[in-house]
Design an enzyme around this catalytic site. Structure first.
Site, PDB file in Angstrom:
ATOM      1  N   HIS A  50       0.847  -1.192   0.000  1.00  0.00           N
ATOM      2  CA  HIS A  50       0.000   0.000   0.000  1.00  0.00           C
ATOM      3  C   HIS A  50       0.884   1.244   0.000  1.00  0.00           C
ATOM      4  O   HIS A  50       2.097   1.161   0.219  1.00  0.00           O
ATOM      5  CB  HIS A  50      -0.920   0.012   1.233  1.00  0.00           C
ATOM      6  CG  HIS A  50      -0.192  -0.010   2.533  1.00  0.00           C
ATOM      7  ND1 HIS A  50      -0.043  -1.145   3.286  1.00  0.00           N
ATOM      8  CD2 HIS A  50       0.456   0.973   3.194  1.00  0.00           C
ATOM      9  CE1 HIS A  50       0.662  -0.864   4.364  1.00  0.00           C
ATOM     10  NE2 HIS A  50       0.977   0.416   4.322  1.00  0.00           N
TER      11      HIS A  50
HETATM   12  C1  T46 Z   1       2.701   0.747   6.987  1.00  0.00           C
HETATM   13  C2  T46 Z   1       3.498  -0.480   7.229  1.00  0.00           C
HETATM   14  C3  T46 Z   1       4.957  -0.214   7.403  1.00  0.00           C
HETATM   15  C4  T46 Z   1      -4.700  -0.757  13.268  1.00  0.00           C
HETATM   16  O1  T46 Z   1      -5.833  -0.998  13.710  1.00  0.00           O
HETATM   17  N1  T46 Z   1      -3.980   0.317  13.741  1.00  0.00           N
HETATM   18  C5  T46 Z   1      -2.751   0.630  13.278  1.00  0.00           C
HETATM   19  O2  T46 Z   1      -2.149   1.614  13.741  1.00  0.00           O
HETATM   20  C6  T46 Z   1      -2.173  -0.190  12.244  1.00  0.00           C
HETATM   21  C7  T46 Z   1      -0.799   0.145  11.692  1.00  0.00           C
HETATM   22  C8  T46 Z   1      -2.891  -1.264  11.795  1.00  0.00           C
HETATM   23  N2  T46 Z   1      -4.128  -1.538  12.307  1.00  0.00           N
HETATM   24  C9  T46 Z   1      -4.827  -2.735  11.828  1.00  0.00           C
HETATM   25  C10 T46 Z   1      -5.302  -2.676  10.387  1.00  0.00           C
HETATM   26  C11 T46 Z   1      -5.268  -4.103   9.953  1.00  0.00           C
HETATM   27  O3  T46 Z   1      -6.483  -4.731  10.310  1.00  0.00           O
HETATM   28  O4  T46 Z   1      -3.929  -3.831  11.879  1.00  0.00           O
HETATM   29  C12 T46 Z   1      -4.152  -4.718  10.798  1.00  0.00           C
HETATM   30  C13 T46 Z   1      -2.869  -4.958  10.011  1.00  0.00           C
HETATM   31  O5  T46 Z   1      -2.518  -3.741   9.330  1.00  0.00           O
HETATM   32  P1  T46 Z   1      -1.855  -3.753   7.881  1.00  0.00           P
HETATM   33  O6  T46 Z   1      -2.342  -4.928   7.103  1.00  0.00           O
HETATM   34  O7  T46 Z   1      -2.062  -2.391   7.284  1.00  0.00           O
HETATM   35  O8  T46 Z   1      -0.313  -3.972   8.251  1.00  0.00           O
HETATM   36  P2  T46 Z   1       0.941  -3.841   7.288  1.00  0.00           P
HETATM   37  O9  T46 Z   1       2.047  -4.519   7.980  1.00  0.00           O
HETATM   38  O10 T46 Z   1       0.634  -4.285   5.908  1.00  0.00           O
HETATM   39  O11 T46 Z   1       1.236  -2.256   7.199  1.00  0.00           O
HETATM   40  C14 T46 Z   1       1.633  -1.548   8.355  1.00  0.00           C
HETATM   41  C15 T46 Z   1       0.879  -0.215   8.427  1.00  0.00           C
HETATM   42  O12 T46 Z   1      -0.533  -0.465   8.355  1.00  0.00           O
HETATM   43  C16 T46 Z   1       1.255   0.734   7.308  1.00  0.00           C
HETATM   44  O13 T46 Z   1       0.787   2.032   7.599  1.00  0.00           O
HETATM   45  O14 T46 Z   1       3.186   1.682   6.372  1.00  0.00           O
HETATM   46  O15 T46 Z   1       3.032  -1.272   8.331  1.00  0.00           O
END
Ligand code: T46
Length: 135
Positions: A50
């Site tokens: 993303h």
């Molecule tokens: C990024 C990279 C480096 C939350 O509820 N609060 C939060 O602050 C975050 C970061 C995530 N979430 C929830 C949203 C999803 O249901 O945690 C779950 C996993 O998040 P995501 O799939 O977006 O995780 P990554 O590892 O793909 O990405 C994360 C960050 O979301 C993003 O901003 O830049 O780490």
């Protein structure tokens, strides 16, 4: 690459160990509204996929190592993070993927704003069409 850069964080080391302090707006270029960390990631797993519209972040691998791929449709870079006194700044409009997490890797992230799903662009084609207008 525009909106991406490695940062050296100051480290205090002595015979008792090492310490890295991080002060918002002094050691990193924004006010910190949120901190989160990613761990227990299997080696074969890739995360991210993303970009963000407005969010600024600094990624620090405080234990182990991880690779970060960043791209903007024209340029692509791979940064390995394996040093707790080094950060990777990623600003808005940059596609990112995190992979090759080592055993016990912990990726700490400092973010400039609260969590907001509306700030994410999670579809690569949508990202490319937006970023072409941006650059
Ligand atoms: C990024 C990279 C480096 C939350 O509820 N609060 C939060 O602050 C975050 C970061 C995530 N979430 C929830 C949203 C999803 O249901 O945690 C779950 C996993 O998040 P995501 O799939 O977006 O995780 P990554 O590892 O793909 O990405 C994360 C960050 O979301 C993003 O901003 O830049 O780490």
């Amino acid at each position: 690459m525009f909106n991406v850069g490695k940062m050296k964080l100051k480290k205090f080391s002595d015979e008792y160990g090492s310490l890295v302090p991080i002060e918002e707006t002094r050691d990193i270029p924004f006010e910190i509204k949120r901190v989160y960390y990613i761990f227990d990631v299997e080696e074969a797993v890739r995360r991210g996929f993303h970009s963000h519209n407005k969010l600024h972040q600094v990624l620090i691998c405080v234990n182990g190592s991880v690779k970060i791929l960043v791209q903007n449709g024209e340029e692509k870079e791979i940064h390995e993070l394996n040093n707790p006194s080094e950060g990777l700044y990623i600003g808005p409009k940059v596609w990112r993927e995190m992979y090759d997490f080592s055993d016990h890797a912990v990726l700490l992230v400092l973010a400039s704003d609260y969590f907001d799903e509306a700030d994410y662009v999670r579809n690569y084609d949508t990202y490319l069409s937006q970023v072409n207008n941006f650059y």
